[in-house]
Design a protein around this motif. Sequence first.
Motif, mmCIF file in Angstrom:
data_model
loop_
_atom_site.group_PDB
_atom_site.id
_atom_site.type_symbol
_atom_site.label_atom_id
_atom_site.label_comp_id
_atom_site.label_asym_id
_atom_site.label_seq_id
_atom_site.Cartn_x
_atom_site.Cartn_y
_atom_site.Cartn_z
ATOM 1 N N ALA A 117 33.003 49.232 38.577
ATOM 2 C CA ALA A 117 32.875 50.613 38.087
ATOM 3 C C ALA A 117 31.935 51.427 38.973
ATOM 4 O O ALA A 117 32.226 52.576 39.322
ATOM 5 C CB ALA A 117 32.386 50.606 36.647
ATOM 6 N N GLU A 118 30.802 50.855 39.363
ATOM 7 C CA GLU A 118 29.845 51.591 40.200
ATOM 8 C C GLU A 118 30.430 51.873 41.587
ATOM 9 O O GLU A 118 30.198 52.927 42.149
ATOM 10 C CB GLU A 118 28.527 50.808 40.345
ATOM 11 C CG GLU A 118 27.689 50.752 39.076
ATOM 12 C CD GLU A 118 27.031 52.093 38.719
ATOM 13 O OE1 GLU A 118 27.001 52.994 39.565
ATOM 14 O OE2 GLU A 118 26.563 52.222 37.569
ATOM 15 N N LYS A 119 31.177 50.931 42.110
ATOM 16 C CA LYS A 119 31.755 51.087 43.452
ATOM 17 C C LYS A 119 32.959 52.028 43.414
ATOM 18 O O LYS A 119 33.371 52.564 44.434
ATOM 19 C CB LYS A 119 32.170 49.693 43.951
ATOM 20 C CG LYS A 119 32.710 49.641 45.355
ATOM 21 C CD LYS A 119 31.615 49.470 46.375
ATOM 22 C CE LYS A 119 32.183 49.230 47.773
ATOM 23 N NZ LYS A 119 31.125 49.291 48.792
ATOM 24 N N GLY A 120 33.528 52.192 42.227
ATOM 25 C CA GLY A 120 34.694 53.062 42.097
ATOM 26 C C GLY A 120 35.961 52.417 42.625
ATOM 27 O O GLY A 120 36.850 53.107 43.134
ATOM 28 N N LEU A 121 36.071 51.106 42.498
ATOM 29 C CA LEU A 121 37.269 50.416 43.005
ATOM 30 C C LEU A 121 38.424 50.605 42.035
ATOM 31 O O LEU A 121 38.281 50.411 40.824
ATOM 32 C CB LEU A 121 36.992 48.917 43.175
ATOM 33 C CG LEU A 121 35.921 48.552 44.197
ATOM 34 C CD1 LEU A 121 35.749 47.043 44.269
ATOM 35 C CD2 LEU A 121 36.256 49.114 45.566
ATOM 36 N N THR A 122 39.557 50.965 42.599
ATOM 37 C CA THR A 122 40.722 51.197 41.736
ATOM 38 C C THR A 122 41.890 50.285 42.099
ATOM 39 O O THR A 122 42.883 50.248 41.379
ATOM 40 C CB THR A 122 41.199 52.664 41.841
ATOM 41 O OG1 THR A 122 41.368 52.962 43.229
ATOM 42 C CG2 THR A 122 40.200 53.615 41.225
ATOM 43 N N ASP A 123 41.770 49.544 43.221
ATOM 44 C CA ASP A 123 42.913 48.715 43.653
ATOM 45 C C ASP A 123 42.791 47.284 43.129
ATOM 46 O O ASP A 123 43.253 46.353 43.741
ATOM 47 C CB ASP A 123 43.023 48.709 45.177
ATOM 48 C CG ASP A 123 41.880 47.947 45.838
ATOM 49 O OD1 ASP A 123 40.777 47.911 45.252
ATOM 50 O OD2 ASP A 123 42.086 47.371 46.916
ATOM 51 N N ILE A 124 42.138 47.122 41.981
ATOM 52 C CA ILE A 124 41.928 45.777 41.446
ATOM 53 C C ILE A 124 42.673 45.623 40.119
ATOM 54 O O ILE A 124 42.514 46.442 39.202
ATOM 55 C CB ILE A 124 40.427 45.512 41.239
ATOM 56 C CG1 ILE A 124 39.743 45.483 42.604
ATOM 57 C CG2 ILE A 124 40.193 44.215 40.484
ATOM 58 C CD1 ILE A 124 38.372 44.906 42.627
ATOM 59 N N GLU A 125 43.491 44.584 40.062
ATOM 60 C CA GLU A 125 44.182 44.271 38.806
ATOM 61 C C GLU A 125 43.294 43.283 38.027
ATOM 62 O O GLU A 125 43.032 42.176 38.507
ATOM 63 C CB GLU A 125 45.535 43.624 39.118
ATOM 64 C CG GLU A 125 46.330 43.262 37.886
ATOM 65 C CD GLU A 125 47.539 42.399 38.226
ATOM 66 O OE1 GLU A 125 48.109 41.809 37.299
ATOM 67 O OE2 GLU A 125 47.895 42.295 39.419
ATOM 68 N N LEU A 126 42.832 43.730 36.885
ATOM 69 C CA LEU A 126 41.927 42.887 36.096
ATOM 70 C C LEU A 126 42.729 41.974 35.170
ATOM 71 O O LEU A 126 43.556 42.444 34.383
ATOM 72 C CB LEU A 126 40.994 43.777 35.270
ATOM 73 C CG LEU A 126 40.075 43.041 34.296
ATOM 74 C CD1 LEU A 126 39.092 42.139 35.046
ATOM 75 C CD2 LEU A 126 39.322 44.042 33.427
ATOM 76 N N ILE A 127 42.474 40.687 35.288
ATOM 77 C CA ILE A 127 43.128 39.732 34.382
ATOM 78 C C ILE A 127 42.026 39.080 33.557
ATOM 79 O O ILE A 127 41.200 38.325 34.085
ATOM 80 C CB ILE A 127 43.928 38.679 35.176
ATOM 81 C CG1 ILE A 127 45.013 39.412 35.970
ATOM 82 C CG2 ILE A 127 44.556 37.638 34.250
ATOM 83 C CD1 ILE A 127 45.531 38.653 37.129
ATOM 84 N N ARG A 128 42.009 39.441 32.280
ATOM 85 C CA ARG A 128 40.901 39.018 31.435
ATOM 86 C C ARG A 128 41.254 37.709 30.734
ATOM 87 O O ARG A 128 42.292 37.623 30.075
ATOM 88 C CB ARG A 128 40.626 40.132 30.423
ATOM 89 C CG ARG A 128 39.316 39.992 29.731
ATOM 90 C CD ARG A 128 39.035 41.217 28.897
ATOM 91 N NE ARG A 128 38.606 40.790 27.584
ATOM 92 C CZ ARG A 128 37.932 41.539 26.747
ATOM 93 N NH1 ARG A 128 37.627 42.777 27.065
ATOM 94 N NH2 ARG A 128 37.572 41.085 25.573
ATOM 95 N N LEU A 129 40.400 36.723 30.891
ATOM 96 C CA LEU A 129 40.637 35.404 30.307
ATOM 97 C C LEU A 129 39.495 35.103 29.342
ATOM 98 O O LEU A 129 38.367 34.875 29.768
ATOM 99 C CB LEU A 129 40.675 34.338 31.398
ATOM 100 C CG LEU A 129 41.712 34.563 32.501
ATOM 101 C CD1 LEU A 129 41.482 33.609 33.634
ATOM 102 C CD2 LEU A 129 43.108 34.399 31.943
#
Length: 233
Positions: free
Chosen positions: A20-32
């Motif tokens: 969030a701080e870096k502002g990355l948007t190209d990451i697909e979050l897979i929550r386990l």
Amino acid sequence: MKLYNFAFGPYPQRLTIYVAEKGLTDIELIRLDPPTDQTNWPPALLKGLTPASSLPIVVDDDGTVVGQSLAILEYLEDTRPGPDMRGRTPADRAHTRELVTVFDDALSFFALWARHGSLLNRGVDRESRDVAEICAPSYFQKLRLAERMIGDAEFLAGEAVTIADCVAMATLRYVDGFYDVPIPSDCSRLSNWYARFSSRPSVPAHDFPPHQHALARHLMTQTGISIENAHEE
Ligand SMILES: N[C@@H](CCC(=O)N[C@@H](CS)C(=O)NCC(=O)O)C(=O)O
């Protein structure tokens, strides 16, 4: 890039806050959730994507796999655009790493204290009052060391947010939020930073499983530790 992560653990939260701080948007979050119940993990992870198989893990588009939260933070700093979150100069970067090391060490001491002292882990790990009596003071000493290393600037390492803020916030949110273990009152700069940084949009609201939280939040009384009696020998 895929980021395999878990909701509230202190290592995963380093990444949650950082992304969030870096502002990355190209990451697909897979929550386990939860990481210990590996029955819901995808087959690739079950085969051991990394030697540790602990979360977080990233898998980049070229197939690069990185485990270990600090290595992932460095990898993302090396490969992703956005604000420089290690510091501008070699001296700034060294200071950021010093702070990261202190909070990483603090978390290791805390994890041992909780692992061998919390009711949450009863039956999983051997209970030990000795471990609590050694690790709790060491945890608080690391926070006092951080207190001596920081100033009154907006962020831990100065006027810009760095990975040290992400690592420290993830640690303190977990220790204070989940286990109810506060920052010692003689760490006023750290407490002030904690209050300020907690209100940033990068810091997610607490999302603790109620049953686990109910067991975790009495760690100090469960292990007979108070901040006053937690002194290193
Ligand atoms: N040193 C590792 C520790 C990661 C870790 O312990 N993650 C926990 C979640 S907070 C986990 O995946 N535990 C389950 C397991 O190790 O099997 C890191 O920095 O990433």
